[in-house]
Design a protein around this motif. Structure first.
Motif, PDB file in Angstrom:
ATOM      1  N   THR A  80       0.958  -1.497   0.086  1.00 20.90           N
ATOM      2  CA  THR A  80       0.208   0.396  -0.031  1.00 20.90           C
ATOM      3  C   THR A  80       0.364   1.040  -0.191  1.00 20.90           C
ATOM      4  O   THR A  80       1.583   1.107   0.148  1.00 20.90           O
ATOM      5  CB  THR A  80      -0.974  -0.092   1.083  1.00 20.90           C
ATOM      6  OG1 THR A  80      -1.768   1.364   1.311  1.00 20.90           O
ATOM      7  CG2 THR A  80       0.156   0.432   2.491  1.00 20.90           C
ATOM      8  N   ASN A  86      -7.382  -1.592   7.492  1.00 26.20           N
ATOM      9  CA  ASN A  86      -5.720  -1.394   6.119  1.00 26.20           C
ATOM     10  C   ASN A  86      -5.012  -2.540   6.588  1.00 26.20           C
ATOM     11  O   ASN A  86      -5.507  -2.871   7.692  1.00 26.20           O
ATOM     12  CB  ASN A  86      -5.326   0.026   7.234  1.00 26.20           C
ATOM     13  CG  ASN A  86      -6.672   0.857   6.094  1.00 26.20           C
ATOM     14  OD1 ASN A  86      -6.907   1.224   4.946  1.00 26.20           O
ATOM     15  ND2 ASN A  86      -6.864   2.338   7.103  1.00 26.20           N
ATOM     16  N   ASN A  92      -6.102   2.171  -4.858  1.00 23.32           N
ATOM     17  CA  ASN A  92      -6.216   3.086  -3.911  1.00 23.32           C
ATOM     18  C   ASN A  92      -7.498   3.555  -4.147  1.00 23.32           C
ATOM     19  O   ASN A  92      -6.225   4.773  -4.789  1.00 23.32           O
ATOM     20  CB  ASN A  92      -5.478   2.966  -3.046  1.00 23.32           C
ATOM     21  CG  ASN A  92      -5.574   3.776  -1.375  1.00 23.32           C
ATOM     22  OD1 ASN A  92      -7.185   4.085  -1.351  1.00 23.32           O
ATOM     23  ND2 ASN A  92      -5.203   3.620  -0.634  1.00 23.32           N
TER      24      ASN A  92
END
Ligand code: SAM
Length: 232
Positions: free
Chosen positions: A122, A151, A227
Motif C-alpha cells: 500500500t 487497512n 487505492n
C-alpha cells in the motif's frame, strides 16, 4: 531547544547528515540508555554530556526537563530509530511543549516506515499498533478491532514471541491471513518472509532458533491493486 533525533535501526550508515550535525552541535544528549548512545557517539567521534531518561522515572524526566529549561540545546535520542515511536521520549517532548521550549523533529530511520515501504502492499493508509499487549485476550481484541478498520496492520515483535504472535493472528483473524515479516532491516541478514499466518508460524517453528528483530505486516486477503481514496 529540543531536537528529536532518529538514529539507525541496524546500519550505522543510515544516520542522516542533519542528525550528525545536531549531535555535534548540541549541548547535551538525552538518551534512553547512556551506554548504547555512547557507542553511537563514539563511532562518530562525538563527545557530549548525556542524561538518561525513563518514562517511568519521574526524577529522570524532571532532571532532563531542567536541563532543557536552563536554555541548553538538547538532542533526544532512543536506542534505535525514531524516539517516541514504540520508544520512550514523549514525556520530555510534552514537557518541552508545555514549557514553551521549541521542539524540532528530524526525519530519519524508523522500522515501521522502512518495512511498509518494502512490503509493496500500500502507498496509503495503515494501522500501526506498535507492540501488542502481552495478554493474549487483550492483544486479540486490539488486533481484530484494528484489522476491522480495513487497512493493513503493522506491529513490532521480538524474536522470542513472533511465532506466538503468528498463532494469535491465525486464531483471531484466520489461518490464511496474509502476513509479511520484515526481519533485521538494514542489517546483513535482512530478510522478507511472505505467507499466511499459519504457514509462517509452521515455517518458523521448524527453525532451531528464531533470531532478529521483526516488523509484522498483516495484509488484507483480497487486495485492491488501486487505492481509490489516495490522492497521490
Ligand atoms: N523507535 C524505533 C523505530 O522508530 O522503529 C522502534 C523501537 S522498538 C523498542 C524496537 C522494535 O522495532 C523491535 O522489537 C522490532 O520490532 C522493530 N525493529 C527495530 N529495528 C528493526 C530492524 N532492524 N528490523 C526489523 N525490525 C526492527
Amino acid at each position: 531547544m529540543l531536537y528529536i533525533v532518529p538514529t539507525p535501526i541496524g546500519n550505522l550508515q543510515d544516520i542522516t547528515l542533519r542528525a550528525l550535525e545536531v549531535l555535534k552541535t548540541c549541548d547535551a544528549v538525552l538518551c534512553e540508555d547512556t551506554r548504547r548512545t555512547q557507542i553511537l557517539l563514539s563511532h562518530f567521534a562525538i563527545s557530549k554530556p548525556t542524561f538518561r531518561y525513563n518514562e517511568n522515572d519521574d526524577f529522570s524526566i524532571r532532571r532532563c526537563t531542567e536541563v532543557l529549561e536552563s536554555g541548553k540545546t538538547c538532542a533526544l535520542v532512543s536506542d534505535c530509530g525514531t524516539p517516541c515511536i514504540s520508544d520512550p521520549g514523549w514525556r520530555l517532548v510534552k514537557a518541552a511543549v508545555e514549557k514553551g521550549i521549541k521542539v524540532s523533529s528530524l526525519p530519519g530511520p524508523s522500522a515501521v516506515a522502512c518495512a511498509l515501504a518494502g512490503a509493496g502492499i500500500t502507498g496509503g493508509a495503515f494501522t500501526f499498533l506498535g507492540f501488542l499487549p502481552r495478554k493474549p485476550g487483550r492483544a486479540a481484541k486490539l488486533l481484530s478491532g484494528a484489522y476491522g478498520v480495513g487497512n493493513p496492520v503493522v506491529v513490532y515483535e521480538s524474536p522470542y514471541r513472533v511465532i506466538k504472535m503468528l498463532g494469535l493472528i491465525a486464531k483471531t483473524l484466520g489461518e490464511d491471513t496474509p502476513v509479511i515479516l520484515a526481519r533485521e532491516l538494514s542489517k546483513v541478514y535482512e530478510e522478507w518472509l511472505r505467507g499466511t499466518a499459519a504457514g509462517l508460524a509452521a515455517d518458523l517453528g521448524k527453525k532451531h532458533k528464531v533470531q532478529g528483530e521483526f516488523v509484522m505486516i498483516i495484509d488484507r486477503p483480497h487486495k485492491e491493486e488501486k487505492n481509490e481514496d489516495a490522492d497521490f
